[in-house]
Motif scaffolding. Structure first.
Motif, PDB file in Angstrom:
ATOM      1  N   PHE A 121      54.397  50.191  17.178  1.00 13.06           N
ATOM      2  CA  PHE A 121      55.364  49.097  17.269  1.00 13.06           C
ATOM      3  C   PHE A 121      56.075  48.899  15.933  1.00 13.06           C
ATOM      4  CE2 PHE A 121      56.198  44.664  16.172  1.00 13.06           C
ATOM      5  CZ  PHE A 121      57.202  44.371  17.085  1.00 13.06           C
ATOM      6  N   LEU A 122      55.312  48.890  14.849  1.00 10.76           N
ATOM      7  CA  LEU A 122      55.918  48.662  13.534  1.00 10.76           C
ATOM      8  C   LEU A 122      56.926  49.750  13.182  1.00 10.76           C
ATOM      9  CD1 LEU A 122      52.777  47.372  11.620  1.00 10.76           C
ATOM     10  CD2 LEU A 122      54.830  46.048  12.209  1.00 10.76           C
ATOM     11  N   GLU A 123      56.627  50.984  13.565  1.00 11.73           N
ATOM     12  CA  GLU A 123      57.571  52.074  13.311  1.00 11.73           C
ATOM     13  C   GLU A 123      58.860  51.881  14.115  1.00 11.73           C
ATOM     14  OE1 GLU A 123      55.639  55.811  14.095  1.00 11.73           O
ATOM     15  OE2 GLU A 123      53.997  55.342  12.717  1.00 11.73           O
ATOM     16  N   THR A 124      58.715  51.598  15.389  1.00 13.48           N
ATOM     17  CA  THR A 124      59.915  51.428  16.223  1.00 13.48           C
ATOM     18  C   THR A 124      60.654  50.143  15.868  1.00 13.48           C
ATOM     19  OG1 THR A 124      58.671  50.397  18.031  1.00 13.48           O
ATOM     20  CG2 THR A 124      58.996  52.775  18.148  1.00 13.48           C
ATOM     21  N   ALA A 125      59.906  49.112  15.491  1.00 13.27           N
ATOM     22  CA  ALA A 125      60.557  47.855  15.092  1.00 13.27           C
ATOM     23  C   ALA A 125      61.422  48.065  13.860  1.00 13.27           C
ATOM     24  CB  ALA A 125      59.508  46.772  14.835  1.00 13.27           C
ATOM     25  N   ASN A 143      55.895  42.889  25.198  1.00 10.61           N
ATOM     26  CA  ASN A 143      54.784  43.630  25.800  1.00 10.61           C
ATOM     27  C   ASN A 143      53.507  43.542  24.980  1.00 10.61           C
ATOM     28  OD1 ASN A 143      56.189  44.510  28.069  1.00 10.61           O
ATOM     29  ND2 ASN A 143      56.880  46.375  27.072  1.00 10.61           N
ATOM     30  N   LEU A 144      53.650  43.342  23.674  1.00  8.77           N
ATOM     31  CA  LEU A 144      52.485  43.308  22.793  1.00  8.77           C
ATOM     32  C   LEU A 144      52.044  41.888  22.430  1.00  8.77           C
ATOM     33  CD1 LEU A 144      53.255  46.300  20.450  1.00  8.77           C
ATOM     34  CD2 LEU A 144      51.703  46.200  22.400  1.00  8.77           C
ATOM     35  N   ASP A 197      43.634  39.737  24.666  1.00  6.76           N
ATOM     36  CA  ASP A 197      44.433  39.041  25.682  1.00  6.76           C
ATOM     37  C   ASP A 197      45.193  40.022  26.564  1.00  6.76           C
ATOM     38  OD1 ASP A 197      43.523  36.620  24.717  1.00  6.76           O
ATOM     39  OD2 ASP A 197      45.389  36.124  23.654  1.00  6.76           O
ATOM     40  N   LEU A 198      45.492  41.190  26.010  1.00 10.63           N
ATOM     41  CA  LEU A 198      46.199  42.229  26.762  1.00 10.63           C
ATOM     42  C   LEU A 198      45.229  43.176  27.472  1.00 10.63           C
ATOM     43  CD1 LEU A 198      48.956  43.108  24.144  1.00 10.63           C
ATOM     44  CD2 LEU A 198      49.235  41.765  26.236  1.00 10.63           C
ATOM     45  N   LEU A 212      63.765  45.799  20.866  1.00 14.57           N
ATOM     46  CA  LEU A 212      62.794  45.050  20.062  1.00 14.57           C
ATOM     47  C   LEU A 212      62.171  43.930  20.890  1.00 14.57           C
ATOM     48  CD1 LEU A 212      61.466  44.719  17.302  1.00 14.57           C
ATOM     49  CD2 LEU A 212      63.419  43.289  16.635  1.00 14.57           C
ATOM     50  N   LYS A 213      62.980  43.253  21.674  1.00 16.66           N
ATOM     51  CA  LYS A 213      62.496  42.169  22.529  1.00 16.66           C
ATOM     52  C   LYS A 213      61.437  42.688  23.501  1.00 16.66           C
ATOM     53  CE  LYS A 213      64.717  40.859  26.159  1.00 16.66           C
ATOM     54  NZ  LYS A 213      65.727  40.386  27.103  1.00 16.66           N
ATOM     55  N   GLY A 214      61.712  43.818  24.122  1.00 13.87           N
ATOM     56  CA  GLY A 214      60.780  44.371  25.100  1.00 13.87           C
ATOM     57  C   GLY A 214      59.458  44.783  24.488  1.00 13.87           C
TER      58      GLY A 214
END
Length: 108
Positions: free
Chosen positions: A24-28, A60-61, A9-10, A54-56
């Motif tokens: 993402f999981l690391e930064t989340a 984005n993903l 979809d992206l 986190l929202k951004g």
């Protein structure tokens, strides 16, 4: 959770998207830790910043539920209403776990 479909979809190849999901999981995890610490200290500035981050990344993903919950935290921080955030953080943790499980299934 169908990571392949979300990635498509992206406009991303599955392998590209899976790499991005790992990041993402690391930064989340870092953002969630910052959220918990900011709530404990009553630090609205850090809470707002971590929720916004986190929202951004979630938005984005295509992780819309984490996006929505992070937006709720950001709003609560701006309104200085922290009393309802415990269940919100638990939901974000659970959703992050679902993403991790889906990633593990794809990379196993």
């Amino acid at each position: 959770m169908d990571l392949k479909t979300i990635g498509e979809d992206l406009g991303l190849e599955e392998s590209e998207f899976l790499e991005i999901v790992e990041l993402f999981l690391e930064t989340a995890e870092t953002d969630i830790t910052r959220l918990k610490e900011a709530i404990a200290r009553g630090d609205m500035q850090t809470l707002t910043e971590a929720a916004h981050s986190l929202k951004g990344s979630a938005g984005n993903l295509g992780f819309t539920e984490i996006y929505r919950l992070s937006k709720d935290i950001e709003t609560a921080a701006r309104e200085n209403t922290l009393d309802r955030l415990g269940p919100v953080l638990e939901s974000i943790d659970a959703l992050k776990g679902d993403i991790q499980d889906a990633l593990n299934a794809k990379t196993a």
